[in-house]
Design an enzyme around this catalytic site. Sequence first.
Site, PDB file in Angstrom:
ATOM      1  N   SER A  32      61.889  53.700  57.287  1.00  0.00           N
ATOM      2  CA  SER A  32      63.403  54.204  56.417  1.00  0.00           C
ATOM      3  C   SER A  32      63.219  53.055  55.274  1.00  0.00           C
ATOM      4  O   SER A  32      63.016  52.566  55.508  1.00  0.00           O
ATOM      5  CB  SER A  32      64.604  54.246  57.427  1.00  0.00           C
ATOM      6  N   ARG A  33      64.433  53.611  53.947  1.00  0.00           N
ATOM      7  CA  ARG A  33      64.602  52.671  52.941  1.00  0.00           C
ATOM      8  C   ARG A  33      64.987  51.519  53.767  1.00  0.00           C
ATOM      9  O   ARG A  33      64.925  50.723  52.654  1.00  0.00           O
ATOM     10  CB  ARG A  33      65.371  53.706  52.185  1.00  0.00           C
ATOM     11  N   HIS A  75      61.384  65.811  49.046  1.00  0.00           N
ATOM     12  CA  HIS A  75      60.517  66.333  49.939  1.00  0.00           C
ATOM     13  C   HIS A  75      59.078  65.903  49.030  1.00  0.00           C
ATOM     14  O   HIS A  75      58.033  66.668  49.841  1.00  0.00           O
ATOM     15  CB  HIS A  75      60.946  68.202  49.720  1.00  0.00           C
ATOM     16  N   LYS A  93      63.008  71.916  56.263  1.00  0.00           N
ATOM     17  CA  LYS A  93      63.493  73.009  54.481  1.00  0.00           C
ATOM     18  C   LYS A  93      64.621  72.753  53.519  1.00  0.00           C
ATOM     19  O   LYS A  93      65.674  71.755  53.888  1.00  0.00           O
ATOM     20  CB  LYS A  93      64.283  74.041  55.128  1.00  0.00           C
ATOM     21  N   ASP A 174      70.897  74.443  51.997  1.00  0.00           N
ATOM     22  CA  ASP A 174      71.252  73.975  53.248  1.00  0.00           C
ATOM     23  C   ASP A 174      70.765  75.493  54.466  1.00  0.00           C
ATOM     24  O   ASP A 174      70.492  75.362  55.036  1.00  0.00           O
ATOM     25  CB  ASP A 174      71.654  73.397  52.965  1.00  0.00           C
TER      26      ASP A 174
END
Length: 317
Positions: A32-33, A75, A93, A174
């Site tokens: 994670s950042r 992505h 996706k 989405d």
Amino acid sequence: MKWGVIATGGIAQTVTADMLKVPDVEVIAVSSRDVTRAQAFAERFGIKRAYGDYRELLRDEEVEVVYVATPHAQHHEVTLAALEAGKHVLCEKPLGISSAQVEEMIVKARTEKRFLMEGMWTRFNPLIRKVAGAVAGGEIGEVRTIRADFGFRTDFDAGHRLWAKETAGGSVLDLGIYPIALAHQLLGRPTHIAAHGGLAPSEVDADAGILLGYENGVHALLRCSLVADLGSTAEIVGTEGTIEIDRMYNPTKVIINGVEHETEDRGYRHQIHEVEIWAGQGAVEHSDMPLTATLDIMRTMEEVLDQLGVDYADIVR
């Protein structure tokens, strides 16, 4: 296989929980950042290593396959880096936010000889497989129309990933991807695309009505929305019968010509199991979710977004 999870948001938590229920799957790393979020995620799921940057995770030689759960706009970057690092990839996706991005990712996977799949978990649901088999077997005759909806109402928040342009938010990428993917799976690539909908203040699509046309008048009527509760049902009507699907993104019941068929809700486990098998065999893609299908679906969504007036050119890298 040994997995790494990139990002720690809600979808990463849900999929990781299911991942750990699949035999032979071992999740050994997460990134994670915010490294503290990665550490909390690792502690929750019993993961050995937590990284503050996905590039650190990709340098972990033990990781064989990564699940990319970042927002849509990342992505492309993350998946290319993972393939370059020799990892197999399951990416949430949509795989990319433009057909050019998807094409580049496909070329990279084939060049590196690494497995790549968009996380369209619906395709691996046993009932969707049964529906596809019933259509292919002519159980409802010739399909003439598909009607599929997926929509819910959520308050506008310009900073939320669903609404923010910088994360490639909006209803089509989405939610609309589900009905569009179903139409593609059963009817193939359309010859005609028409779309109409509204835009949010952040310039992403708030909702959309989509008509996909095929030869001989066959058509699909699809809807998606972030501002109205459309539900998530689908109906496939043929010349000799009908199929009804409830919760079309992950059904536990379908009705084929009046006969109910049910299955246990096993969430993302079917999808993870298939990645294990196909990546483990050295495949580059899965026959039930081939990369050409992902590209075709992206091209349809790209055309829909263009007609709606949504332009992600400024965030496409």
